[in-house]
Design an enzyme around this catalytic site. Structure first.
Site, PDB file in Angstrom:
ATOM      1  N   GLY A  50       3.537  -6.415  -9.142  1.00  0.00           N
ATOM      2  CA  GLY A  50       3.139  -5.872 -10.435  1.00  0.00           C
ATOM      3  C   GLY A  50       3.977  -4.720 -10.975  1.00  0.00           C
ATOM      4  O   GLY A  50       4.109  -4.565 -12.182  1.00  0.00           O
ATOM      5  N   GLU A 104       3.176   2.399  -8.544  1.00  0.00           N
ATOM      6  CA  GLU A 104       2.167   1.333  -8.563  1.00  0.00           C
ATOM      7  C   GLU A 104       1.855   0.951 -10.014  1.00  0.00           C
ATOM      8  O   GLU A 104       1.878   1.813 -10.905  1.00  0.00           O
ATOM      9  CB  GLU A 104       0.919   1.839  -7.827  1.00  0.00           C
ATOM     10  CG  GLU A 104      -0.288   0.933  -7.825  1.00  0.00           C
ATOM     11  CD  GLU A 104      -0.117  -0.368  -7.044  1.00  0.00           C
ATOM     12  OE1 GLU A 104       0.865  -1.080  -7.294  1.00  0.00           O
ATOM     13  OE2 GLU A 104      -0.991  -0.664  -6.217  1.00  0.00           O
ATOM     14  N   ASP A 105       1.586  -0.327 -10.242  1.00  0.00           N
ATOM     15  CA  ASP A 105       1.259  -0.762 -11.610  1.00  0.00           C
ATOM     16  C   ASP A 105      -0.098  -0.232 -12.052  1.00  0.00           C
ATOM     17  O   ASP A 105      -0.223   0.402 -13.092  1.00  0.00           O
ATOM     18  CB  ASP A 105       1.334  -2.297 -11.742  1.00  0.00           C
ATOM     19  CG  ASP A 105       0.457  -3.039 -10.734  1.00  0.00           C
ATOM     20  OD1 ASP A 105      -0.132  -2.387  -9.849  1.00  0.00           O
ATOM     21  OD2 ASP A 105       0.360  -4.277 -10.826  1.00  0.00           O
ATOM     22  N   ASP A 108      -6.944   0.301  -9.539  1.00  0.00           N
ATOM     23  CA  ASP A 108      -8.195  -0.257 -10.044  1.00  0.00           C
ATOM     24  C   ASP A 108      -9.346   0.326  -9.209  1.00  0.00           C
ATOM     25  O   ASP A 108      -9.832   1.413  -9.505  1.00  0.00           O
ATOM     26  CB  ASP A 108      -8.081  -1.784  -9.955  1.00  0.00           C
ATOM     27  CG  ASP A 108      -9.221  -2.519 -10.607  1.00  0.00           C
ATOM     28  OD1 ASP A 108      -9.885  -1.938 -11.475  1.00  0.00           O
ATOM     29  OD2 ASP A 108      -9.475  -3.689 -10.263  1.00  0.00           O
ATOM     30  N   LYS A 136      -8.084   2.557 -13.959  1.00  0.00           N
ATOM     31  CA  LYS A 136      -9.387   2.285 -14.587  1.00  0.00           C
ATOM     32  C   LYS A 136     -10.420   3.158 -13.882  1.00  0.00           C
ATOM     33  O   LYS A 136     -10.964   2.745 -12.851  1.00  0.00           O
ATOM     34  CB  LYS A 136      -9.751   0.817 -14.395  1.00  0.00           C
ATOM     35  CG  LYS A 136      -8.830  -0.180 -15.058  1.00  0.00           C
ATOM     36  CD  LYS A 136      -9.323  -1.589 -14.719  1.00  0.00           C
ATOM     37  CE  LYS A 136      -8.372  -2.648 -15.164  1.00  0.00           C
ATOM     38  NZ  LYS A 136      -8.676  -3.960 -14.564  1.00  0.00           N
ATOM     39  N   PHE A 157      -9.888  -6.293 -17.771  1.00  0.00           N
ATOM     40  CA  PHE A 157      -8.696  -6.879 -17.181  1.00  0.00           C
ATOM     41  C   PHE A 157      -7.524  -6.840 -18.168  1.00  0.00           C
ATOM     42  O   PHE A 157      -7.688  -7.123 -19.351  1.00  0.00           O
ATOM     43  CB  PHE A 157      -8.962  -8.324 -16.759  1.00  0.00           C
ATOM     44  CG  PHE A 157      -7.953  -8.841 -15.786  1.00  0.00           C
ATOM     45  CD1 PHE A 157      -8.058  -8.547 -14.439  1.00  0.00           C
ATOM     46  CD2 PHE A 157      -6.865  -9.584 -16.227  1.00  0.00           C
ATOM     47  CE1 PHE A 157      -7.111  -8.994 -13.536  1.00  0.00           C
ATOM     48  CE2 PHE A 157      -5.912 -10.042 -15.334  1.00  0.00           C
ATOM     49  CZ  PHE A 157      -6.035  -9.743 -13.994  1.00  0.00           C
ATOM     50  N   ARG A 170       3.306 -11.849 -16.799  1.00  0.00           N
ATOM     51  CA  ARG A 170       4.101 -10.687 -16.378  1.00  0.00           C
ATOM     52  C   ARG A 170       5.235 -10.381 -17.347  1.00  0.00           C
ATOM     53  O   ARG A 170       5.690  -9.251 -17.455  1.00  0.00           O
ATOM     54  CB  ARG A 170       4.730 -10.932 -15.004  1.00  0.00           C
ATOM     55  CG  ARG A 170       3.740 -11.027 -13.870  1.00  0.00           C
ATOM     56  CD  ARG A 170       4.472 -10.938 -12.538  1.00  0.00           C
ATOM     57  NE  ARG A 170       3.683 -11.442 -11.428  1.00  0.00           N
ATOM     58  CZ  ARG A 170       2.790 -10.726 -10.762  1.00  0.00           C
ATOM     59  NH1 ARG A 170       2.551  -9.478 -11.100  1.00  0.00           N
ATOM     60  NH2 ARG A 170       2.122 -11.249  -9.763  1.00  0.00           N
TER      61      ARG A 170
HETATM   62  P1  IMP Z   1      -7.133  -1.927  -6.251  1.00  0.00           P
HETATM   63  O1  IMP Z   1      -6.940  -2.056  -4.777  1.00  0.00           O
HETATM   64  O2  IMP Z   1      -8.505  -2.386  -6.692  1.00  0.00           O
HETATM   65  O3  IMP Z   1      -6.830  -0.547  -6.796  1.00  0.00           O
HETATM   66  O4  IMP Z   1      -6.199  -2.999  -6.924  1.00  0.00           O
HETATM   67  C1  IMP Z   1      -4.891  -2.811  -7.163  1.00  0.00           C
HETATM   68  C2  IMP Z   1      -4.165  -4.109  -7.505  1.00  0.00           C
HETATM   69  O5  IMP Z   1      -4.993  -5.102  -8.139  1.00  0.00           O
HETATM   70  C3  IMP Z   1      -3.104  -3.771  -8.525  1.00  0.00           C
HETATM   71  O6  IMP Z   1      -1.925  -3.344  -7.890  1.00  0.00           O
HETATM   72  C4  IMP Z   1      -2.958  -5.061  -9.285  1.00  0.00           C
HETATM   73  O7  IMP Z   1      -2.016  -5.893  -8.649  1.00  0.00           O
HETATM   74  C5  IMP Z   1      -4.322  -5.710  -9.224  1.00  0.00           C
HETATM   75  N1  IMP Z   1      -5.085  -5.454 -10.485  1.00  0.00           N
HETATM   76  C6  IMP Z   1      -6.144  -4.647 -10.641  1.00  0.00           C
HETATM   77  N2  IMP Z   1      -6.598  -4.641 -11.909  1.00  0.00           N
HETATM   78  C7  IMP Z   1      -5.782  -5.479 -12.595  1.00  0.00           C
HETATM   79  C8  IMP Z   1      -5.708  -5.896 -13.992  1.00  0.00           C
HETATM   80  O8  IMP Z   1      -6.490  -5.501 -14.871  1.00  0.00           O
HETATM   81  N3  IMP Z   1      -4.701  -6.763 -14.300  1.00  0.00           N
HETATM   82  C9  IMP Z   1      -3.809  -7.237 -13.392  1.00  0.00           C
HETATM   83  N4  IMP Z   1      -3.835  -6.871 -12.090  1.00  0.00           N
HETATM   84  C10 IMP Z   1      -4.814  -6.000 -11.688  1.00  0.00           C
END
Ligand code: IMP
Length: 179
Positions: A50, A104-105, A108, A136, A157, A170
Site C-alpha cells: 500500500g 505506512e499507507d 486503521d 482512521k 473504506f 491502487r
Molecule cells: P491495521 O492493522 O488495522 O491498522 O491495518 C492496516 C492495513 O490495512 C493497512 O496497511 C492497509 O493495507 C489496510 N487497510 C486498512 N484500511 C484500509 C482502507 O480503507 N483501504 C485500503 N486498505 C486499508
C-alpha cells in the site's frame, strides 16, 4: 479533483482527497522530516504494497541524505499463545544504531504496527518514528503513536494512491471513499 465516482468490484467510490491536496500535505511532511533528521542519515522503511506511492512521493521531497528500504509484512500462525505472528520479508538493512522512519499507507485498527514495531525495537535502532499517509481514529483498537501524519479520516473504506480494494484501485491518482 475528479468529479467522477469509480466502480471497483461492483462498489461505488466517490472522490475524497485530490491529487493536489495529497501532494501538498506530503511536501509539508517532507519539510518537517528533513528538518528533524538533518545530519541523522535516517533509514526509511516503507511497508508494501500500500505505501509504495506515498513512499516514492515523500522520499522525492526530502532534502537530506537518507536511505530507503521496502518490506512486506506476512502473517503466519504462531504457537497457541502467540496466535498470528507478523514477520517482515525483505528487511536487508542493518537497523542497529540507525534512525528509522516507518512509512505506512494507513493506520486503521493499529493492529499491524502494534505487532511489528516491537520486533523492530529489538534490533537496536537509535530511534523509530512512524510516518503515515492516513489514519482512521474511530477504527483504532491498538494504540499507536503516529509521529508524522498527512490526513485523519472518517471510518470509511478508501482506495487509490496505492491503496486497494481487493487488489484493484491502487493506480488511481486520488483517494476515493466508499460511497
Ligand atoms: P491495521 O492493522 O488495522 O491498522 O491495518 C492496516 C492495513 O490495512 C493497512 O496497511 C492497509 O493495507 C489496510 N487497510 C486498512 N484500511 C484500509 C482502507 O480503507 N483501504 C485500503 N486498505 C486499508
Amino acid at each position: 479533483m475528479a468529479d467522477q465516482s469509480v466502480q471497483i468490484h461492483g462498489k461505488n467510490f466517490v472522490p475524497y482527497l485530490s491529487e493536489t491536496e495529497i501532494k501538498e500535505k506530503i511536501k509539508e511532511m517532507a519539510t518537517i522530516i528533513s528538518r528533524d533528521y538533518a545530519d541523522k542519515k535516517p533509514l526509511f522503511i516503507a511497508i508494501l504494497n500500500g505505501a509504495f506511492m506515498f513512499a516514492s512521493d515523500l522520499f522525492k521531497e526530502l532534502t537530506i541524505e537518507a536511505e530507503i528500504s521496502f518490506i512486506k509484512l506476512a502473517s503466519y500462525s504462531g504457537t497457541k499463545s502467540t496466535g498470528k505472528v507478523l514477520t517482515a520479508i525483505g528487511l536487508d538493512a542493518d537497523i542497529n544504531g540507525r534512525h528509522v522512519v516507518i512509512i505506512e499507507d494507513i493506520v486503521d485498527t493499529g493492529k499491524t504496527l502494534s505487532s511489528f514495531l516491537p520486533q523492530l525495537e529489538h534490533q537496536g535502532p537509535a530511534s523509530i518514528k512512524l510516518a503515515a499517509l492516513l489514519t482512521k481514529p474511530e477504527a483504532k483498537t491498538h494504540p499507536i503513536d503516529i509521529n508524522y501524519l498527512c490526513f485523519s479520516i472518517p471510518n470509511k473504506f478508501v482506495v487509490g494512491y496505492g491503496l486497494d480494494y481487493d487488489g484493484l484501485g491502487r493506480n488511481l491518482k486520488e483517494i476515493y471513499q466508499l460511497g
